[in-house]
Structure formats: C-alpha cells, structure tokens
Design a protein around this motif. Structure first.
Motif, PDB file in Angstrom:
ATOM      1  N   GLU A  63       1.017  -1.096   0.131  1.00 51.66           N
ATOM      2  CA  GLU A  63       0.301   0.007  -0.015  1.00 51.66           C
ATOM      3  C   GLU A  63       0.888   1.207   0.057  1.00 51.66           C
ATOM      4  OE1 GLU A  63      -3.620  -0.067   0.578  1.00 51.66           O
ATOM      5  OE2 GLU A  63      -3.199  -2.262   0.067  1.00 51.66           O
ATOM      6  N   ALA A  64       0.377   2.637   0.080  1.00 54.42           N
ATOM      7  CA  ALA A  64       1.076   3.509   0.103  1.00 54.42           C
ATOM      8  C   ALA A  64       2.079   3.474   1.347  1.00 54.42           C
ATOM      9  CB  ALA A  64       0.072   4.789   0.620  1.00 54.42           C
ATOM     10  N   ILE A  65       3.216   4.074   0.974  1.00 54.82           N
ATOM     11  CA  ILE A  65       4.402   3.886   2.467  1.00 54.82           C
ATOM     12  C   ILE A  65       4.118   4.845   3.349  1.00 54.82           C
ATOM     13  CG2 ILE A  65       6.732   4.179   2.545  1.00 54.82           C
ATOM     14  CD1 ILE A  65       7.267   3.554  -0.374  1.00 54.82           C
ATOM     15  N   VAL A  66       3.831   4.208   4.705  1.00 56.12           N
ATOM     16  CA  VAL A  66       3.334   5.054   5.695  1.00 56.12           C
ATOM     17  C   VAL A  66       4.494   6.138   6.083  1.00 56.12           C
ATOM     18  CG1 VAL A  66       2.884   4.929   8.143  1.00 56.12           C
ATOM     19  CG2 VAL A  66       2.188   2.991   6.628  1.00 56.12           C
ATOM     20  N   GLY A  67       3.969   7.262   6.087  1.00 54.90           N
ATOM     21  CA  GLY A  67       5.059   8.475   6.415  1.00 54.90           C
ATOM     22  C   GLY A  67       5.841   9.023   5.477  1.00 54.90           C
ATOM     23  N   PHE A  68       5.756   8.418   4.399  1.00 50.66           N
ATOM     24  CA  PHE A  68       6.615   9.196   3.112  1.00 50.66           C
ATOM     25  C   PHE A  68       6.043  10.698   3.037  1.00 50.66           C
ATOM     26  CE2 PHE A  68       9.317   8.058  -0.498  1.00 50.66           C
ATOM     27  CZ  PHE A  68      10.061   7.206   0.252  1.00 50.66           C
ATOM     28  N   PRO A  69       7.036  11.449   2.565  1.00 48.80           N
ATOM     29  CA  PRO A  69       6.603  12.918   2.554  1.00 48.80           C
ATOM     30  C   PRO A  69       6.079  13.388   1.123  1.00 48.80           C
ATOM     31  CG  PRO A  69       9.160  12.516   2.236  1.00 48.80           C
ATOM     32  CD  PRO A  69       8.571  11.129   2.535  1.00 48.80           C
ATOM     33  N   GLU A  70       5.201  14.364   1.330  1.00 49.84           N
ATOM     34  CA  GLU A  70       4.473  14.800   0.007  1.00 49.84           C
ATOM     35  C   GLU A  70       5.070  16.197  -0.022  1.00 49.84           C
ATOM     36  OE1 GLU A  70       0.513  13.206  -0.918  1.00 49.84           O
ATOM     37  OE2 GLU A  70       0.919  12.304   1.129  1.00 49.84           O
ATOM     38  N   VAL A  71       5.915  16.629  -0.894  1.00 53.44           N
ATOM     39  CA  VAL A  71       6.449  18.003  -0.868  1.00 53.44           C
ATOM     40  C   VAL A  71       6.487  18.479  -2.481  1.00 53.44           C
ATOM     41  CG1 VAL A  71       8.407  19.496  -0.077  1.00 53.44           C
ATOM     42  CG2 VAL A  71       7.675  17.182   1.147  1.00 53.44           C
ATOM     43  N   SER A  72       6.316  19.880  -2.772  1.00 52.02           N
ATOM     44  CA  SER A  72       6.527  20.140  -3.902  1.00 52.02           C
ATOM     45  C   SER A  72       7.900  20.301  -4.369  1.00 52.02           C
ATOM     46  CB  SER A  72       5.669  21.532  -4.315  1.00 52.02           C
ATOM     47  OG  SER A  72       6.442  22.671  -3.433  1.00 52.02           O
ATOM     48  N   GLU A  73       8.197  20.537  -5.400  1.00 51.97           N
ATOM     49  CA  GLU A  73       9.617  20.621  -6.084  1.00 51.97           C
ATOM     50  C   GLU A  73      10.263  21.805  -5.630  1.00 51.97           C
ATOM     51  OE1 GLU A  73      10.641  19.669 -10.299  1.00 51.97           O
ATOM     52  OE2 GLU A  73      12.083  21.523 -10.010  1.00 51.97           O
ATOM     53  N   ASN A  74       9.719  22.893  -5.760  1.00 47.83           N
ATOM     54  CA  ASN A  74      10.450  24.064  -5.245  1.00 47.83           C
ATOM     55  C   ASN A  74      10.572  24.077  -3.657  1.00 47.83           C
ATOM     56  OD1 ASN A  74       7.783  24.036  -5.273  1.00 47.83           O
ATOM     57  ND2 ASN A  74       7.464  26.395  -5.450  1.00 47.83           N
ATOM     58  N   GLU A  75       9.823  23.194  -2.844  1.00 41.48           N
ATOM     59  CA  GLU A  75      10.076  23.260  -1.466  1.00 41.48           C
ATOM     60  C   GLU A  75      11.131  22.171  -1.195  1.00 41.48           C
ATOM     61  OE1 GLU A  75       8.438  24.468   1.366  1.00 41.48           O
ATOM     62  OE2 GLU A  75       8.243  25.958  -0.031  1.00 41.48           O
ATOM     63  N   VAL A  76      11.324  21.675  -2.125  1.00 37.24           N
ATOM     64  CA  VAL A  76      12.393  20.307  -1.735  1.00 37.24           C
ATOM     65  C   VAL A  76      13.632  21.296  -2.166  1.00 37.24           C
ATOM     66  CG1 VAL A  76      13.574  18.305  -2.923  1.00 37.24           C
ATOM     67  CG2 VAL A  76      10.986  18.421  -2.367  1.00 37.24           C
ATOM     68  N   VAL A  77      13.754  21.862  -3.189  1.00 38.74           N
ATOM     69  CA  VAL A  77      14.876  22.612  -3.510  1.00 38.74           C
ATOM     70  C   VAL A  77      15.264  23.443  -2.406  1.00 38.74           C
ATOM     71  CG1 VAL A  77      15.844  24.588  -4.802  1.00 38.74           C
ATOM     72  CG2 VAL A  77      14.708  22.568  -6.147  1.00 38.74           C
ATOM     73  N   ARG A  78      14.302  24.279  -1.780  1.00 34.78           N
ATOM     74  CA  ARG A  78      14.538  25.404  -0.695  1.00 34.78           C
ATOM     75  C   ARG A  78      15.140  24.362   0.544  1.00 34.78           C
ATOM     76  NH1 ARG A  78      10.057  29.575  -0.017  1.00 34.78           N
ATOM     77  NH2 ARG A  78      11.110  30.476  -1.951  1.00 34.78           N
ATOM     78  N   HIS A  79      14.296  23.546   0.752  1.00 35.98           N
ATOM     79  CA  HIS A  79      14.676  22.551   2.002  1.00 35.98           C
ATOM     80  C   HIS A  79      16.334  22.361   1.966  1.00 35.98           C
ATOM     81  CE1 HIS A  79      14.200  19.522   5.176  1.00 35.98           C
ATOM     82  NE2 HIS A  79      14.975  18.585   4.239  1.00 35.98           N
ATOM     83  N   PHE A  80      16.784  21.703   0.719  1.00 36.39           N
ATOM     84  CA  PHE A  80      17.917  21.400   0.784  1.00 36.39           C
ATOM     85  C   PHE A  80      18.863  22.472   0.640  1.00 36.39           C
ATOM     86  CE2 PHE A  80      15.791  17.166  -0.018  1.00 36.39           C
ATOM     87  CZ  PHE A  80      16.421  16.522   0.792  1.00 36.39           C
ATOM     88  N   VAL A  81      18.598  23.540  -0.106  1.00 35.25           N
ATOM     89  CA  VAL A  81      19.560  24.646   0.039  1.00 35.25           C
ATOM     90  C   VAL A  81      19.813  25.198   1.152  1.00 35.25           C
ATOM     91  CG1 VAL A  81      19.745  27.021  -0.849  1.00 35.25           C
ATOM     92  CG2 VAL A  81      19.322  25.230  -2.572  1.00 35.25           C
ATOM     93  N   ARG A  82      18.790  25.535   2.048  1.00 35.71           N
ATOM     94  CA  ARG A  82      18.736  25.700   3.494  1.00 35.71           C
ATOM     95  C   ARG A  82      19.858  24.763   4.383  1.00 35.71           C
ATOM     96  NH1 ARG A  82      13.539  28.381   6.300  1.00 35.71           N
ATOM     97  NH2 ARG A  82      13.089  29.896   4.802  1.00 35.71           N
ATOM     98  N   LEU A  83      19.400  23.571   4.019  1.00 38.57           N
ATOM     99  CA  LEU A  83      20.393  22.525   4.626  1.00 38.57           C
ATOM    100  C   LEU A  83      21.693  22.767   4.319  1.00 38.57           C
ATOM    101  CD1 LEU A  83      18.474  19.112   4.968  1.00 38.57           C
ATOM    102  CD2 LEU A  83      18.519  20.998   6.688  1.00 38.57           C
ATOM    103  N   SER A  84      22.019  22.876   3.012  1.00 39.71           N
ATOM    104  CA  SER A  84      23.460  23.041   2.679  1.00 39.71           C
ATOM    105  C   SER A  84      24.066  24.172   3.329  1.00 39.71           C
ATOM    106  CB  SER A  84      23.258  23.229   0.982  1.00 39.71           C
ATOM    107  OG  SER A  84      23.081  24.523   0.798  1.00 39.71           O
ATOM    108  N   GLN A  85      23.218  25.291   3.495  1.00 45.12           N
ATOM    109  CA  GLN A  85      23.937  26.468   4.318  1.00 45.12           C
ATOM    110  C   GLN A  85      24.045  26.086   5.797  1.00 45.12           C
ATOM    111  OE1 GLN A  85      20.406  29.217   3.067  1.00 45.12           O
ATOM    112  NE2 GLN A  85      21.732  29.993   1.196  1.00 45.12           N
ATOM    113  N   LYS A  86      23.743  25.228   6.212  1.00 44.39           N
ATOM    114  CA  LYS A  86      24.191  24.886   7.749  1.00 44.39           C
ATOM    115  C   LYS A  86      25.410  24.144   7.635  1.00 44.39           C
ATOM    116  CE  LYS A  86      19.220  24.643   8.804  1.00 44.39           C
ATOM    117  NZ  LYS A  86      19.056  25.515   9.754  1.00 44.39           N
ATOM    118  N   ASN A  87      26.381  24.088   6.675  1.00 43.60           N
ATOM    119  CA  ASN A  87      27.362  23.199   6.590  1.00 43.60           C
ATOM    120  C   ASN A  87      28.637  24.003   6.263  1.00 43.60           C
ATOM    121  OD1 ASN A  87      26.319  20.445   7.073  1.00 43.60           O
ATOM    122  ND2 ASN A  87      25.299  21.061   5.083  1.00 43.60           N
TER     123      ASN A  87
END
Lengths: 509, 139, 447
Positions: A63-87
């Motif tokens: 069935e659908a994978i429990v807990g798997f995220p649902e996020v739009s492409e631009n949000e994914v980019v922003r998420h990881f760009v923000r994470l990258s800036q913390k390194n």
C-alpha cells in the motif's frame, strides 16, 4: 507541521522559525509534508496498467508507504539549499582538518565527471560500449604507478579503509600461497584506527610498537617484536605526527628479512608526491586516498576511493575483475587463480576515478619540462604546515617541534590552567570562522590538535588563522570562560551528545 | 578512608587491580565492578556489555566492556572463575556505574576457581597510593 | 598553477620565516638518495586541453541507442534538481560531520535518510548508508554472525542471489567458508520445502528479492519459516524501487535488510559510486556497522542532530570495532534522499507502477511474438529472464544487438556458465512502446 518535538514547543516563534538570517531553522522534510503535494512529473502510462496486487498478491503487494513525505519541487529545493547553508565546507573557508587533506576540489573535475557518455555507462554492457571507462581506469592506474613506483594497481576499493582491507587480504593471500605461518602484523601506536581494525578483520593479531622520543618509530623497537610469524607491518608515512619516518628503509629491510610485507598507509601521501616514490622506500603494498591527495570531494563522508598498489610479484593477488589493455582495446579479466576475489559490486567508484584522473592530468609536467606540478603541490603543502608551526610554536606546545611534513601537531599542555582542553580550543575556533583541526589524534599525544593546511591556501589565510589561534591562546589566559562556552557565534551551541545516546531518537516519527 | 575528591573513593573492605576493577570477596565468591577512579576518568557511561551466567574467565582476561561517550574501556577479570550472576539492569541503566560504582553499579558475581589468586589483588591503601599517583601525573 | 596560490614571492617569505634558503630544505629529513630524480609523467593540461582529452575518450566508443541492461544497476530518470542540489559546494566539499555545531545540514539530511530508509524497508533502525548493495549484504552477514556469537550453525545462502554479491560475500566470509551452504531452487525461486528443513541447522539465512532472475521471492512463507527457527534473516535487494511495490522485508520478519541504493538519484557510472541501504531492529543497535545520526538539543535547547553511538566505530574501538568502515558514500546517499523527497508518497508509487506495467507489457508482447522463448510465470518487478532455446545463447544475442548499436539485456551466462541461455531484461519508465517493440521484433527474429 505534523509533529513538534519537545525541544521546540517551548521556544518563541521568532527563534523557532528564523534563527540568524541565512541560517534559518528548517523543519524536517516530513514536517513540511502536505497530502497531495507533488514534486515529480512522469509521462502518462502508455502500457496497460498492472497493479501491485495483480502482480504480487495481497500479502506481498504494498500500500502507500506510511509516513513518506509529499512536498512540491520548489519546497524540496529550498529545503536542501537551506540545509546546505548549515554546513561548513572547503568552498566556505579554511578547513585545517589534519589527516584529511581538505584541499580545493577543482570544478573542472565535476564538469568532466558529469559528461553523460561517462555517467551513463552500465557495468554489464558489452565491452565495446565501455572503452571510455576502461581507458580512464587504465590511464589512472598508470599515473598512480608512476608516482608510487608500484607496478600493479586495483581501483576497486571504495574508500581508504576498503583499500586497507584489500591490501591486507593480499598480504594474507601471499603468505598463504607460500605456506608461511604468519599470525601478526606490526602496527605503530600512532596509526589511524582503521589499521588495527582492518588487521583484526583479516584475523591477524596486532603487535603495537611505540613511537620513539622524536616522533617516529625506532628500529630497535621493531627488532624487539619481529619474529618469523610477523606477516608484515602497516605504517603511515609521513606518520600521524606529521613526520617522515626516518628509519623507514631499515624497517622495511627488517620486515623483508622475515619475508614480511611492508604496507604503507597512503593517507598522508600529499606530503611527498613527486618527492619520494614509496617503492624506493621498500614499500610492497600501499593504498591511496583519491579523496585526499587527488582532490576528489569528500562529500560529507564519501564517496571516496582507495586504490591499492602492489609490487610486481603481488599482482596475481589483486582483486578481479581487472581491466587490461590488449592491443588497441580494453578488456575485462574476470578470473585469476590467485586473486583475492571480488571486493565490490562492479569496478569501483568510477565517478571518483574520472575526477582523480582529471586532477592528475592537470598537475602534470610544468611547461619548462623539469618538474611536475604534483611536486609543487607537495612542496607548498609542506611549507604551509611548517609556516604554521613556526608561527604557533611560542603559543602552543608542539610535542615534536621539528621540521614537519604536511601537518603539524600541537597539544593543549600550555592552555590547561583554566580547565581548558583541546576540545574547547577547537570549538572556539568555529567562532573565529574556521572548521576545527583534528582533535585527540594521534592518540599518543595527549590533547592533540592536528593541523593540515594543504597547498590550497594563501599566506594571508594562514596568517589570519595563526592570528586567530594566538588570540585564542590569549583568551585561554585572560577570559577562559569564553573559550569554555564556545561556540556561541555559529548555527548551534554545544550539542548534547550524551542525551543523543541516553534518549536515542534515530528517526522521525 | 574518606576522600571527598571526585574519583578518589576507595572503600577499605574491597580489593583492587591496577586496571581499576574492584572485588568484594565472600565465601569463595567475588562481586566485581569498576572503581570510582575509573568511572570518573571515563566520564558519562552509556553502556555496559557483560558476559552471561555460566561463562568462565581466566584472571586478566577481558570479560566485558564499558562505553562512555567517547571511549570504550575493556573490563579485565580480577580473578578466575565462573559467572554466577550478572547485574542484568546495567546495560540499560549504565549511569549507575557513575553514580554508585561500589553499590548498584556492580557488574558480575563470580565463583572463584582459585582462592590463591586473591593474593595478587591490591589492598585499599595500596590502590589509593596508585590512583593518587596517577591523578597527579595527569594534572 | 591555478590551484596552488603559493607563488615564488610567497615561497620566499615563508622560507625566510622558517630560516631556510630553499624549498628543498623542508625535505631535509628525507635522505637525498631516496628523492625522485626523474618522474615519468605527462605534461600538465589546461582546462581547454582537459576538455579535449576527455571528449576524445568519451567518444572512443558510441553509446548504445537503447539499453535493456539491469542486473543490479538500473538506469532511471533523474530529476533535474538532484544534481543541482547534490552538487552544492556546502554538501560536496564538506568532511564527515564530526562537528555538529557547523554541520547541522548534513546531519539533518542523514537523519531524514535514516527515516526514509526505515519507511521503505519497514524496519525500525537504519544507518547513514554503506558503500553499496554488495558490501551492505556482506556487512549484514557479519553482523548476523556477531549476534549469533556462540553457535556454529550454517550460513544458508540462496542460490538465486546476484553472483557478484555472492563473490563479495565469499571474500568477506573467508574464515567462515566451511559454514556456508546453498539453498536450492525450485525453478527460478527458492525451494521452500527444502528451506524449512535447512533452517533447522542454520544460524544465518541470506535471501535476495527480486532475485538474480528478477523474480520476487515468497517472503510471506519464508518469514513464517524463519520465525520458527533460530536463524537471523538477512535480505538483499538490488532494485530498491521494488520497495514501493512490494512490502519491505522488515514486515515479514527480516532481521537485517540490505539493498543497493543506486536506483534512487544516481546515474549508473559503471556501477560506482552508489550507496547501500542497511536497516535492522532497534535491539541490534550496538551491533550496527557504519554511521548513525540521532536527534538531541544544543545548549540553548534547540533541536539539533549529531553523530551518535560512535563507540561502535573504528576511530574509537580500533581493533575491536564492528567494522573498519569510515564512510557512508554520503553524497550518493544525498542524491537518493533528494530523489526520494521529490518523488514523495505518490511519485514513488507511480514510478514503480510504470516500471511494473511496462515490464509486464514487454513480457506479454514477447510471449505473443516469440512462442519459442520461455518466460517464467513467477512474479517479477521490472526485470525478467527470457529463456532461449537450445542453440541460441544469450551471449550471441547480446553481441548481435551490439552490432546493431544497442543492448538487448544482460547475458547471465557471463555471470555463471550454466545460465548461458538466460537473457535478463530490464524495462523501466524510460522505455517507450517503440523501443519495447524493437526488442520484441529482435527476439522474435532471432529465436
């Protein structure tokens, strides 16, 4: 937000979401998820739809994978760009992490590695389609042979430790083939932790030898422990105290006198490329960290590559498959009676081999034809380390204060008065805008601080770093509490590592 | 022997090893743990790995490990013998070794194989001398 | 040299500070007779020359016009944002996040990956990834042996696992060679009757699903049998996309779940570099190889992440470590994480369904067009075996397609001689109906 952890509920909104600008708080991917958001696109299915249940039955079908995220492409980019800036990264600033050779990672390496004719090569295609990959691998082996003097190379190991594993397996296979009864490997007490870990994996007993008073292994110490059951020695040269092993040639002879194998850990090869060929020192087996000496990115913990070179008579033991040039074509040799076998799924980290070859070709012979840029690289790395040693020697205790190779090891002995330890100095260095040096290694130096500047830095950078270290030494005397509470000017203050173990939370949800 | 300094508690009724284990001898058995000095040197202890009942150890052999945040220390059997009892709670409440090394932080109880070995252990006064010296060297 | 800022003037200033006269003097501790006199090495290349060199190399052979090769490495669509985000300097040029205060981004990413890996495999606990699928499996078996420390039972390995994985296993398990035995097959899947009997004397069970023939093993029945035994069950998967279509091995009671990760976010690259999934149960935390990230707080109480349970690792335990591994192929794992994040709950299902549907379509078209060929009825995901008639080898077909400039599948005979009539065909979301029809016509004509 679906879940708020205990740590965040009590915090005011402004602290929770903002943080300093350009260092914002970022929720977990799972907390950003909203049902129905999509970040992908696929063409419509053109073949008849087959459901998982039809194919696998209700018990196996998912069935659908429990807990798997649902996020739009631009949000994914922003998420990881923000994470990258913390390194902190090499491209952010000076990264004097000893033993890790954090040199500049040239961008042309990345461009070449992304050539689609190379990235799309499938390991099980017929050989006719794989000629580009094979030629890159053979060329890289050839250049590695040039700089080490070791005629045989395997590119299969995926990391330095993996290379050690392969190297010691070859040592083991060599003795087994000759019927030698060998039970132990000599490892100096200054070695990287991987050395003893590797020997144990292969089933060898470890015989430690003490580092001498000057920071390198004395021949007498080796003589004390050598006997016919010694399979070999594993030595890092230059060693982890940043010094060239003065007795290496004699030690190699001693090891060879009992038909032992001299294994050189090439972690610190950056100090001597183009200066010394390890084979001339008596080295029989050696691994090289392409992600250190040959500039492939560390990637926050891999992928790396740890090719292993061997002397002529050990070539039959190298892992299979092997790529060889026969006439104008490259072929894969899949079987070889004496080989230690396969150590990785396919042919090693090819994506890293491309980058390393790009670098090695970039640092070839200079225009006037005399020296190579590789030699210039090692010379600059060694000069930089000595410059730091010279500038800091009045401010920090240097246990082996002598001309060093590519790194210098300090200790906290002069800073301990206010309860300050190496770790505090390292953390304080972050407040000055640097990644800390390697701390508490090598183990034989109490409170060690290992600094490796590499050849990539300007004198101005080194000066500013030394000024910072001197300022911290001054703070240790004048305002020790500032050092003890560091860091305070970075993304996070001291992180509670005990809590992480006492109340383990190793996944979301 | 009362000593208020952290890590310097050395009860007089116990015997000790140079490796900082203690043993309480009673009727041919010994309860074994690590000393206050050892727990203090290790810092926050997060995990203890112990043998199983019925395991046999020779004197000086490794019978378990203690993890602190940054290091792992091996435990050496102060005496030879068979494990009669294991402090089963310890793996999950390892902080007891920090809080009460001579009490709730005990580790194993052993049936002694050779009572003569007891002579090899250090009495409290001698052990205290040893750790006082080590503490001095460190600072 | 543009990567080495130290010019002649800088060098002189450094030397002056050091009280040395020439740069050779810093090597005074290396005896002169050991120093390199002449290095056999080509001239340095500028960026322009480098591009020319590699462009020439890239064109020493032409890329195939179509490929149905899988067998452990799978070409899938890689969303544009994957290389874009993964390539950011802050990720690519950082070291392992040992300093949590200035590495929260990488640590959080690993924590997110650990979570996704648990969700995919239906396990409680995942590490930060290992080298690849094959070494993950080997580490999994070594871990199973650590858990079963006192027994001398068999290490049962399915005969249907990828031969490369088996070779890596044999390399890692040399000292346990006499304990290894192989599970027999019933056709192209495990013989479940024999399995139940073999499990009675086994310490470790190793299975792979989908297996080397692309077939999905019956983990429902195997799981039940394992529960009645004392064996530690280690599973392997070469195509992690199958987790979206088939329940995770953890659900069926697997103790240790390993998988290749390449399909998510990574181009084939000759099979390297990629990363390996490694997941298990919470109770085995202390036995887990590789890196692990946990949640905690900083001094100000802010949620933070850090590497944790490091005492299992080589840099502390040295010769007593659970493994000598000190990397997690982080950047490859990151590409996988970004890919999974963009796919999300719906995307991963749709992607898996397209793979399954296209693959089933290819199977039925081949069955219709080439009745002399056999395709087994066992369930498969995105890969299946075409059994060729006597007289036709998979090698000859692969060579023939090669002459035409494309790849019709993988000749399993190259991996094991007795499989020389087996052609393994991988069909994914990237294969159009036209390309599939080309394959069908080719097989019909050549059988």
């Amino acid at each position: 937000m679906k879940e708020t952890s205990a740590a965040t509920t009590m915090t005011p909104l402004v602290d929770r979401i903002a943080g300093p600008l350009l260092s914002p708080e970022e929720p977990l991917l799972f907390e950003k998820s909203q049902p129905g958001r999509v970040g992908y696109s696929l063409p419509p299915l053109k073949t008849p739809r087959v459901t998982f249940e039809q194919a696998f039955g209700s018990e196996l079908a998912r069935e659908a994978i429990v807990g798997f995220p649902e996020v739009s492409e631009n949000e994914v980019v922003r998420h990881f760009v923000r994470l990258s800036q913390k390194n902190y990264s090499i491209d952010t600033g000076f990264y004097p992490l000893g033993s890790c050779t954090m040199k500049y990672n040239p961008k042309i390496n990345e461009e070449i590695a992304k050539i689609s004719e190379l990235s799309s090569l499938h390991p099980l295609w017929p050989e006719r389609f794989l000629q580009p990959a094979f030629s890159i691998q053979v060329e890289l082996q050839k250049l590695l042979s040039s700089v080490t003097g070791l005629p045989g190379f395997t590119l299969q190991p995926n990391a330095g430790a993996h290379g050690e594993y392969v190297g010691i397996k070859i040592m083991h296979a060599y003795h087994a083939a000759k019927g030698n009864k060998k039970t132990k490997v000599i490892v100096p007490d200054s070695a990287h932790g991987t050395n003893p870990a590797t020997c144990t994996m292969i089933g060898y007993e470890i015989v430690p030898v003490k580092t001498g008073p000057k920071g390198y292994v004395e021949v007498e110490e080796v003589k004390k422990v050598i006997d016919s059951e010694v399979a070999g020695i594993m030595m890092t040269n230059p060693n982890t105290c940043g010094l060239f092993e003065q007795n290496i040639v004699e030690i190699a002879k001693l090891i060879h006198s009992v038909d032992g194998i001299f294994y050189m850990d090439g972690a610190n090869f950056n100090a001597i490329v183009g200066i010394v060929k390890p084979s001339d020192l008596g080295v029989d087996i050696m691994h090289i960290n392409l992600h250190k000496t040959f500039s492939t990115p560390h990637g926050g913990g891999g992928p790396g590559a740890g090719p292993v070179g061997v002397r002529e008579d050990l070539i039959p033991y190298l892992p299979v498959p092997r790529v060889e040039k026969r006439g104008e074509r490259y072929v894969v040799v899949r079987e070889e009676a004496q080989s230690i076998g396969r150590v990785t799924g396919y042919l090693g980290n090819f994506s890293i081999h491309i980058r390393a070859l790009t670098y090695m070709l970039s640092l070839g012979r200079e225009r006037d034809g005399t020296d190579t840029y590789l030699k210039r690289m090692s010379t600059a790395a060694v000069l930089n380390a000595n410059y730091i040693r010279e500038r800091l020697k009045k401010h920090y205790h240097i246990p082996y204060n002598d001309v060093c190779m590519h790194e210098v090891v300090l200790s906290d002995e002069w800073q301990q008065a206010g309860g300050i330890k190496t770790l505090n100095i390292a953390k304080r260095l972050m407040d000055y805008g640097y990644h800390p040096m390697t701390v508490y290694f090598p183990l034989i130096i109490h409170g060690a601080m290992m600094i490796e500047p590499t050849e990539s830095e300007t004198k101005e950078t080194l000066d500013l770093f030394c000024d910072s270290m001197i300022a911290i030494a001054e703070e240790c005397k004048q305002t020790p509490e500032v050092v003890l509470n560091a860091p305070t000017r970075v993304n996070r203050e001291r992180v509670d590592e005990l809590r992480a173990q006492k109340q383990p939370k190793l996944r979301w949800g | 022997m009362a000593n208020k300094e952290p890590g310097m508690k050395v009860p007089e009724d116990l015997l000790y090893t140079k490796n900082h284990e203690w043993a309480r001898i009673e009727d041919g058995t010994a309860v074994i743990g690590i000393t206050d000095y050892a727990q203090n040197a290790l810092g926050d202890i997060t995990y203890v790995e112990l043998p199983e009942e019925g395991d046999h150890f020779e004197i000086g052999k490794v019978f378990g490990t203690v993890d602190s945040l940054k290091t792992v220390a091996e435990l050496y059997a102060p005496l030879s013998g068979e494990v009669l009892e294991v402090n089963a709670k310890l793996p999950n409440t390892a902080e007891q070794v920090n809080e009460d090394p001579y009490g709730d932080g005990w580790m194993i109880k052993v049936e002694l194989a050779d009572e003569k070995e007891i002579e090899q252990l250090l009495p409290a006064a001698e052990y205290l001398k040893l750790v006082s010296k080590q503490a001095k060297q460190k600072s | 040299m543009k990567y080495i800022p130290q010019g002649l003037r800088d060098q002189q200033e450094l030397l002056k500070t050091l009280g040395l006269s020439s740069s050779d003097d810093v090597f005074s501790y290396i005896p002169k007779n050991l120093r390199v006199k002449e290095l056999d090495y080509p001239p340095a290349q500028s960026e322009i020359e480098i591009r020319q060199t590699f462009r020439a190399i890239a064109h020493t052979s032409t890329a195939p016009s179509a490929s149905f090769a899988g067998c452990g490495i799978y070409a899938h669509d890689i969303p544009s944002i994957v290389p874009f985000v993964q390539g950011r300097s802050e990720f690519a040029t950082a070291y392992t996040p040992y300093q949590p205060e200035i590495s929260q981004g990488l640590l959080q990413a690993i924590y997110e990956f650990q979570t996704l890996a648990c969700q995919l495999t239906e396990c409680e606990l995942s590490n930060a990834s290992l080298y690849d699928g094959a070494t993950s499996l080997a580490e999994g078996v070594l871990m199973a042996l650590r858990i079963q420390k006192k027994t001398e039972g068999k290490i049962l390995i399915a005969s249907s696992i990828h031969p490369h994985y088996l070779e890596v296993l044999k390399t890692y398990l040399v000292e346990f060679a006499d304990r290894i035995s192989f599970l027999s097959l019933e056709g192209d899947r495990l013989d479940l009757v024999a399995l139940k009997k073999d499990l009675e004397t086994a310490d470790v069970l190793v299975t792979q699903s989908p297996n080397i023939f692309g077939c999905v093993e019956d983990y429902v029945t195997i799981g039940r049998a394992v529960k009645q035994s004392k064996a530690i069950w280690v599973t392997s998967t070469t195509e992690p996309l199958s987790f979206a279509a088939i329940r995770g091995p953890g659900h069926f009671g697997a103790h240790i779940v390993t998988a290749e990760g390449q399909s998510f976010g990574n181009a084939p690259y000759l099979g390297g570099s990629s990363y390996g999934f490694f997941a298990t149960r919470n109770e085995y935390l202390r036995q887990l190889p590789g890196r692990l990230v946990g949640e905690t707080v900083d001094q100000k109480g802010r949620r933070s992440y850090t590497l944790t349970f490091a005492t299992r690792e080589q840099f502390i335990r040295r010769d007593k470590a659970t493994s000598n591994i000190c990397t997690n192929q982080n950047l490859n794992m990151l590409a996988g994480l970004i890919h999974l994040a963009t796919l999300g709950a719906n995307g991963i299902r749709e992607l898996a369904e397209q793979n399954l549907s296209n693959s089933e379509f290819a199977k039925s078209e081949i069955r219709n067009a080439a009745p002399k060929l056999t395709i087994s009825k066992s369930p498969t995901f995105n890969e299946f075996v075409v059994e060729l008639p006597t007289g036709v080898t998979a090698h000859s077909l692969v060579e023939k397609a090669g002459d035409e400039g494309w790849v019709c599948g993988v000749d399993l005979g190259a991996l094991r001689k007795e499989w020389k009539h087996k052609l393994l065909i991988h069909v994914s979301e990237l294969h159009s109906i036209e390309v599939i029809q080309k394959l069908v016509r080719f097989l019909a004509k050549n059988s």
